[in-house]
Scaffold this motif. Structure first.
Motif, PDB file in Angstrom:
ATOM      1  N   LYS A 147      31.127  20.442  46.009  1.00 49.74           N
ATOM      2  CA  LYS A 147      31.138  19.165  45.274  1.00 49.74           C
ATOM      3  C   LYS A 147      32.557  18.845  44.807  1.00 49.74           C
ATOM      4  CE  LYS A 147      26.340  19.445  43.679  1.00 49.74           C
ATOM      5  NZ  LYS A 147      25.437  19.566  42.515  1.00 49.74           N
ATOM      6  N   ARG A 148      33.247  19.876  44.338  1.00 51.31           N
ATOM      7  CA  ARG A 148      34.620  19.683  43.877  1.00 51.31           C
ATOM      8  C   ARG A 148      35.492  19.168  45.019  1.00 51.31           C
ATOM      9  NH1 ARG A 148      35.488  24.813  42.332  1.00 51.31           N
ATOM     10  NH2 ARG A 148      34.283  24.472  40.437  1.00 51.31           N
ATOM     11  N   ARG A 149      35.376  19.772  46.176  1.00 47.98           N
ATOM     12  CA  ARG A 149      36.171  19.351  47.326  1.00 47.98           C
ATOM     13  C   ARG A 149      35.757  17.969  47.818  1.00 47.98           C
ATOM     14  NH1 ARG A 149      38.431  23.526  50.949  1.00 47.98           N
ATOM     15  NH2 ARG A 149      39.007  25.307  49.652  1.00 47.98           N
ATOM     16  N   THR A 150      34.489  17.654  47.729  1.00 45.13           N
ATOM     17  CA  THR A 150      34.036  16.322  48.126  1.00 45.13           C
ATOM     18  C   THR A 150      34.689  15.256  47.264  1.00 45.13           C
ATOM     19  OG1 THR A 150      31.908  17.211  48.872  1.00 45.13           O
ATOM     20  CG2 THR A 150      32.007  14.859  48.416  1.00 45.13           C
ATOM     21  N   PHE A 151      34.732  15.521  45.959  1.00 42.55           N
ATOM     22  CA  PHE A 151      35.389  14.551  45.071  1.00 42.55           C
ATOM     23  C   PHE A 151      36.872  14.412  45.404  1.00 42.55           C
ATOM     24  CE2 PHE A 151      38.247  14.113  41.463  1.00 42.55           C
ATOM     25  CZ  PHE A 151      37.979  12.799  41.114  1.00 42.55           C
ATOM     26  N   TRP A 152      37.566  15.528  45.588  1.00 47.21           N
ATOM     27  CA  TRP A 152      39.005  15.448  45.829  1.00 47.21           C
ATOM     28  C   TRP A 152      39.317  14.770  47.156  1.00 47.21           C
ATOM     29  CZ3 TRP A 152      41.893  15.462  41.935  1.00 47.21           C
ATOM     30  CH2 TRP A 152      41.723  16.316  40.855  1.00 47.21           C
ATOM     31  N   LEU A 153      38.453  14.923  48.161  1.00 49.62           N
ATOM     32  CA  LEU A 153      38.652  14.185  49.409  1.00 49.62           C
ATOM     33  C   LEU A 153      38.538  12.684  49.165  1.00 49.62           C
ATOM     34  CD1 LEU A 153      39.016  14.072  52.485  1.00 49.62           C
ATOM     35  CD2 LEU A 153      36.538  14.337  52.717  1.00 49.62           C
ATOM     36  N   ALA A 154      37.527  12.282  48.381  1.00 54.19           N
ATOM     37  CA  ALA A 154      37.389  10.863  48.035  1.00 54.19           C
ATOM     38  C   ALA A 154      38.582  10.379  47.217  1.00 54.19           C
ATOM     39  CB  ALA A 154      36.085  10.650  47.269  1.00 54.19           C
ATOM     40  N   TYR A 155      39.070  11.212  46.327  1.00 55.76           N
ATOM     41  CA  TYR A 155      40.224  10.881  45.479  1.00 55.76           C
ATOM     42  C   TYR A 155      41.462  10.611  46.334  1.00 55.76           C
ATOM     43  CZ  TYR A 155      43.956  11.862  42.034  1.00 55.76           C
ATOM     44  OH  TYR A 155      45.066  11.811  41.240  1.00 55.76           O
ATOM     45  N   GLN A 160      27.631  15.713  38.212  1.00 54.39           N
ATOM     46  CA  GLN A 160      27.482  16.701  39.291  1.00 54.39           C
ATOM     47  C   GLN A 160      28.825  17.258  39.739  1.00 54.39           C
ATOM     48  OE1 GLN A 160      24.819  16.110  42.647  1.00 54.39           O
ATOM     49  NE2 GLN A 160      24.029  14.263  41.691  1.00 54.39           N
ATOM     50  N   TYR A 161      29.871  16.439  39.639  1.00 48.42           N
ATOM     51  CA  TYR A 161      31.177  16.810  40.172  1.00 48.42           C
ATOM     52  C   TYR A 161      32.123  17.319  39.086  1.00 48.42           C
ATOM     53  CZ  TYR A 161      29.299  14.289  44.138  1.00 48.42           C
ATOM     54  OH  TYR A 161      28.483  13.876  45.165  1.00 48.42           O
ATOM     55  N   SER A 162      31.712  17.247  37.820  1.00 50.36           N
ATOM     56  CA  SER A 162      32.529  17.763  36.730  1.00 50.36           C
ATOM     57  C   SER A 162      32.243  19.243  36.539  1.00 50.36           C
ATOM     58  CB  SER A 162      32.238  16.996  35.436  1.00 50.36           C
ATOM     59  OG  SER A 162      32.512  15.623  35.594  1.00 50.36           O
ATOM     60  N   ASP A 163      33.273  19.996  36.173  1.00 50.43           N
ATOM     61  CA  ASP A 163      33.133  21.429  35.961  1.00 50.43           C
ATOM     62  C   ASP A 163      32.626  21.700  34.553  1.00 50.43           C
ATOM     63  OD1 ASP A 163      34.111  22.793  38.410  1.00 50.43           O
ATOM     64  OD2 ASP A 163      35.893  21.594  37.995  1.00 50.43           O
ATOM     65  N   GLY A 164      31.625  22.594  34.466  1.00 48.12           N
ATOM     66  CA  GLY A 164      31.102  22.974  33.173  1.00 48.12           C
ATOM     67  C   GLY A 164      32.006  23.973  32.473  1.00 48.12           C
ATOM     68  N   ALA A 165      31.581  24.403  31.290  1.00 50.69           N
ATOM     69  CA  ALA A 165      32.386  25.338  30.511  1.00 50.69           C
ATOM     70  C   ALA A 165      32.405  26.725  31.132  1.00 50.69           C
ATOM     71  CB  ALA A 165      31.854  25.409  29.071  1.00 50.69           C
ATOM     72  N   ASP A 166      31.286  27.138  31.755  1.00 46.15           N
ATOM     73  CA  ASP A 166      31.177  28.483  32.325  1.00 46.15           C
ATOM     74  C   ASP A 166      30.902  28.370  33.810  1.00 46.15           C
ATOM     75  OD1 ASP A 166      30.924  31.125  32.877  1.00 46.15           O
ATOM     76  OD2 ASP A 166      29.276  31.519  31.492  1.00 46.15           O
ATOM     77  N   MET A 212      24.589  15.664  47.492  1.00 48.13           N
ATOM     78  CA  MET A 212      25.998  15.782  47.864  1.00 48.13           C
ATOM     79  C   MET A 212      26.197  15.469  49.341  1.00 48.13           C
ATOM     80  SD  MET A 212      28.330  19.236  47.796  1.00 48.13           S
ATOM     81  CE  MET A 212      27.079  20.057  48.813  1.00 48.13           C
ATOM     82  N   GLU A 213      25.264  15.890  50.201  1.00 51.70           N
ATOM     83  CA  GLU A 213      25.425  15.674  51.640  1.00 51.70           C
ATOM     84  C   GLU A 213      25.471  14.190  51.985  1.00 51.70           C
ATOM     85  OE1 GLU A 213      23.774  19.697  50.968  1.00 51.70           O
ATOM     86  OE2 GLU A 213      23.191  17.700  50.298  1.00 51.70           O
ATOM     87  N   GLN A 214      24.799  13.361  51.204  1.00 55.92           N
ATOM     88  CA  GLN A 214      24.843  11.918  51.457  1.00 55.92           C
ATOM     89  C   GLN A 214      26.251  11.374  51.210  1.00 55.92           C
ATOM     90  OE1 GLN A 214      21.993   9.678  49.193  1.00 55.92           O
ATOM     91  NE2 GLN A 214      22.660   7.695  49.977  1.00 55.92           N
ATOM     92  N   VAL A 215      26.896  11.826  50.149  1.00 56.66           N
ATOM     93  CA  VAL A 215      28.271  11.404  49.855  1.00 56.66           C
ATOM     94  C   VAL A 215      29.219  11.902  50.946  1.00 56.66           C
ATOM     95  CG1 VAL A 215      30.134  11.506  48.173  1.00 56.66           C
ATOM     96  CG2 VAL A 215      27.759  11.426  47.392  1.00 56.66           C
ATOM     97  N   GLN A 216      29.052  13.155  51.347  1.00 56.99           N
ATOM     98  CA  GLN A 216      29.910  13.706  52.399  1.00 56.99           C
ATOM     99  C   GLN A 216      29.744  12.942  53.708  1.00 56.99           C
ATOM    100  OE1 GLN A 216      28.473  17.748  52.291  1.00 56.99           O
ATOM    101  NE2 GLN A 216      30.082  18.444  50.906  1.00 56.99           N
TER     102      GLN A 216
END
Length: 590
Positions: free
Chosen positions: A342-350, A324-330, A285-289
Motif C-alpha cells: 500500500k505504501r508503494r502504491t501511494f508513492w507511485l501515485a505521488y 489504509q495508506y497511512s502508517d500506524g504507530a506500531d 488496494m488491487e483496484q488502485v494498482q
C-alpha cells in the motif's frame, strides 16, 4: 567339544574399488571401466594409444539458456498460430457473409480463461534479448497497439508443452466462476475471442516483473503468485492481473498484437468493478494498482488525456481510503508486506502526480504536508524477501546531507518532491503577480528550493556515479529529471525578472547553471540508444519535452543549442515507436 571360532575383525580397511581421479578419454569412448593408473591406464597401455585425462569436464545437460529460449520460442509459435487461425476465420466470414462481428459486439461466452498456477521460477523466460527470436516473431510493429486488434475472432488453447518442468495444471474453472462465484456475464464483450494459454500467462507475468516492475515496484512477487494461482480471486485481483498483462504486452514485441484486446477488456472490467463498488466504505488496494498500471499503459499506447483521467481515478480512490495508506504507530502489529505494498502504491501515485503535473502546469492532487504520516518504501531486497524494515519519512530524506545509498524508488520520490516544490513555487508566483504582492517571498522561496535542488543533486551524484546512471533506465530518468528541474527553475526566474530589477545580476549564475544542466541532459539523451528500448522509463518524454521547450525558448544563450535541440528531437522521435506520450504532451505545452 566344538572348536572356538575367532570372530575378531581385522583392522585393515578393504581396498578401494578403483583409484581416485577421472577416467581417460579412450575408456570413455569405448564405454569401459578405467583403472585410472598413472601415467597410463591398463587399456591404453595394452592398446598402445596415448592415455589422456581431461579435467575439468564441461557440465552435463543442456546449455545455459537453452530451456529459456525454447520456452520463448513456443510462446512465439503460439502467437503465430493464433494469427493464422484468426486469418482463416476472417476469410470464412468474408466468404459466407453469414456472421458480422464488430469490435464492440465480440463475446467471450463459452470461452474458458484458466487462472492456473504460474510457471516455476527455476527456468524464467528470457526477455532481455528480443533479437534472438526475431526470426520467429511475426507480430505487429511496436507502438500500434492503440488501433484495432488484429486478433479479433482468434483462439488459442492451453499449451501442452512436452518440456519437463513447464507443465502447469489448469484449475478447470471458467473465468466467470473463478471470481468468487460472481457473475461477469455483463462483461461479455470479452477479450476479442482470445484465450490466454498457460504459457502465455507465465510469459506475461515474467515480462511484467522483468520490465515493468523496475519503474512501478508495487507488487511483492511471492504474494502475487500466491493469490494468482488461487481459484478464489477477488474481482479487483483479476483486474490487476489483466492490467499487468496489458502493460507487459506493451513492452514486448511478441505480445503487442494482443495488447489492444487486453487493454479494452481490462478497462471494461475495471469500469464494471467501479460501478459495483459505489457506496462501499473501502476500496481494495488491487483496484488502485490496476488503475495506475492502466494509466501508464494509456500514456504510452493510447492517449494522454485518457491516461491522465485514469490516473486521477486512482488518486481519488487513495484519498477516499486515506487511512489504509497511512502508517500506524506500531508497524509490527500489521501485515508488513501488505502495508508495504500500500505504501508503494501511494508513492507511485505521488510520483506520477508530480511528473505529469509539472509538464502541464496543472494543480497537484497530493499535498506534501500530509506526507508526514507515510513512511518511505523499504529497499527492494527486503521487500521481496519479506523482511520487515522500519524506514524513515520523506522529511528526513529531504534534509539528509550524508551520502547514504537509498533505493532507486526512494530517489525517484525525492526528485518528484523537488519537482513538486518547483511547480508550487511557479503557481504561487502567478498568484502573487495577480494580487501585485511584493517579490520578496518569491526570492526567498526560489533560493530555498534551488539550494535543496543543488544539494540533492550532489548527493545523488555521489551515490550513483555517471556510469551507473547511464546503465540503469530508472537512474537515467531520475538524473534527467534533476537537470530538467534546473531548467524549469531558470525559466521561471527569467519570466519574472524585469530589465530594471535589482536582482537581475543574480540571473547570470542561474544561466550558467542551466547551461550546464542542458548539456548534461543531451549527453544522457544520447545514452538512451544504448538501452533496450522496451526498458526505457515510460515517462522519459516528459524531461525530453521540457528540455526541448527550453532550447526553443532560449536559443540565444548559445549557437550550439540548435545542435542540442536536434539531438533531443531525434531522441523523442525514436521513442515514438514505443510510446505515444511525447506527441500527447505537445498539446499541453505551457
Amino acid at each position: 567339544m566344538p572348536q572356538s571360532v575367532d570372530l575378531s575383525v581385522k583392522s585393515s580397511t578393504p581396498p578401494a574399488r578403483q583409484n581416485p581421479g577421472a577416467a581417460c578419454e579412450e575408456c570413455r569412448r569405448r564405454k569401459v571401466r578405467c583403472d585410472r593408473q598413472q601415467p597410463s591406464c591398463g587399456l591404453c597401455l595394452s592398446s598402445g594409444v596415448p592415455c589422456q585425462v581431461t579435467t575439468p569436464r564441461p557440465p552435463r545437460g543442456p546449455k545455459r539458456g537453452y530451456l529459456k529460449a525454447l520456452q520463448a520460442r513456443i510462446a512465439t509459435l503460439e502467437g503465430t498460430l493464433l494469427q493464422q487461425q484468426q486469418h482463416q476465420q476472417q476469410q470464412q466470414n468474408n466468404n459466407t457473409n453469414t456472421i458480422t462481428i464488430s469490435p464492440e459486439d465480440t463475446t467471450i461466452d463459452g470461452l474458458t480463461f484458466g487462472d492456473h498456477a504460474p510457471l516455476t521460477w527455476d527456468f524464467p523466460i528470457t526477455t532481455d534479448e528480443d533479437s534472438t527470436l526475431h526470426d520467429l516473431c511475426q507480430g505487429t510493429a511496436p507502438g500500434n497497439t492503440s488501433g484495432g486488434s488484429s486478433l479479433d475472432g482468434g483462439s488459442v488453447h492451453a499449451s501442452t508443452s512436452p518440456i519437463q518442468g513447464f507443465e502447469t495444471p489448469t484449475d478447470g474453472v471458467g473465468f466467470s466462476d473463478a471470481v468468487l462465484g460472481r457473475k461477469m456475464s455483463d462483461l461479455s464483450d470479452g477479450l476479442d475471442g482470445i484465450n490466454i494459454s498457460n504459457l502465455m500467462q507465465a510469459d506475461l507475468d515474467q515480462l511484467y516483473f522483468d520490465r515493468v516492475h523496475t519503474f512501478a515496484p508495487v507488487l511483492q512477487q511471492r504474494r502475487y503468485f500466491s493469490w494468482a494461482r488461487s481459484i478464489a480471486k477477488t474481482e479487483a485481483q483479476v483486474c490487476l492481473r489483466y492490467a499487468m498483462w496489458t502493460l507487459a504486452a506493451s513492452v514486448s514485441a511478441h505480445y503487442q498484437n494482443i495488447g489492444d484486446s487486453l487493454y479494452r477488456y481490462t478497462r471494461r472490467i475495471l469500469e464494471s468493478l467501479e460501478s459495483k463498488c459505489m457506496g462501499l466504505a473501502m476500496t481494495e488496494m488491487e483496484q488502485v494498482q490496476a488503475w495506475l498500471l492502466l494509466a501508464i499503459h494509456e500514456f504510452m499506447c493510447v492517449d494522454f488525456s485518457r491516461g491522465w483521467v485514469s490516473a486521477g481515478r486512482a488518486f481519488r480512490l487513495i484519498q477516499l481510503n486515506w487511512l489504509q495508506y497511512s502508517d500506524g504507530a506500531d508497524v509490527a502489529q500489521t501485515d508488513w508486506v501488505d502495508a508495504e505494498q500500500k505504501r508503494r502504491t501511494f508513492w507511485l501515485a505521488y510520483c506520477l502526480d508530480r511528473f505529469v503535473s509539472v509538464r502541464n502546469n496543472s494543480p497537484m492532487t497530493f499535498s506534501e504536508q500530509v506526507m508526514s504520516t507515510i513512511r518511505l518504501p523499504a529497499p527492494e531486497i527486503e521487500f521481496q524477501n519479506e523482511q520487515p524494515t522500519l524506514t524513515g519519512f520523506l522529511s528526513e530524506a529531504m534534509t539528509a546531507r550524508d551520502a547514504i545509498v537509498t533505493s532507486t524508488f526512494t530517489e525517484c520520490i525525492v526528485v518528484a518532491t523537488v519537482v513538486g516544490r518547483a511547480l508550487s513555487h511557479r503557481q504561487q508566483s502567478m498568484v502573487d503577480n495577480i494580487y501585485l504582492n511584493e517579490s520578496r517571498d518569491f526570492w526567498d522561496r526560489h533560493e530555498w528550493i534551488n539550494a535543496i535542488l543543488v544539494q540533492r543533486m550532489d548527493v545523488f551524484s555521489m551515490n550513483y556515479p555517471i556510469a551507473v546512471q547511464e546503465a540503469d533506465p530508472m537512474l537515467l530518468f531520475i538524473s534527467m529529471m534533476w537537470r530538467t528541474t534546473v531548467l524549469y527553475m531558470y525559466q521561471l526566474l527569467k519570466s519574472v525578472i524585469h530589465p530594471t530589477d535589482e536582482k537581475r545580476s543574480a540571473l547570470a549564475d542561474y544561466t550558467r547553471q542551466s547551461t550546464i544542466a542542458a548539456k548534461e541532459i543531451v549527453s544522457l539523451t544520447n545514452k538512451l540508444s544504448q538501452l533496450n528500448s522496451f526498458k526505457v522509463h515510460p515517462l522519459t518524454p516528459i524531461p525530453l519535452s521540457l528540455c526541448a521547450e527550453f532550447f526553443v525558448s532560449y536559443h540565444e544563450l548559445g549557437d550550439t543549442y540548435s545542435k542540442q535541440l536536434q539531438d533531443i528531437t531525434e531522441a523523442m522521435h525514436g521513442l515514438m515507436s514505443f510510446s505515444n506520450l511525447g506527441p500527447g504532451l505537445g498539446a499541453y505545452s505551457r
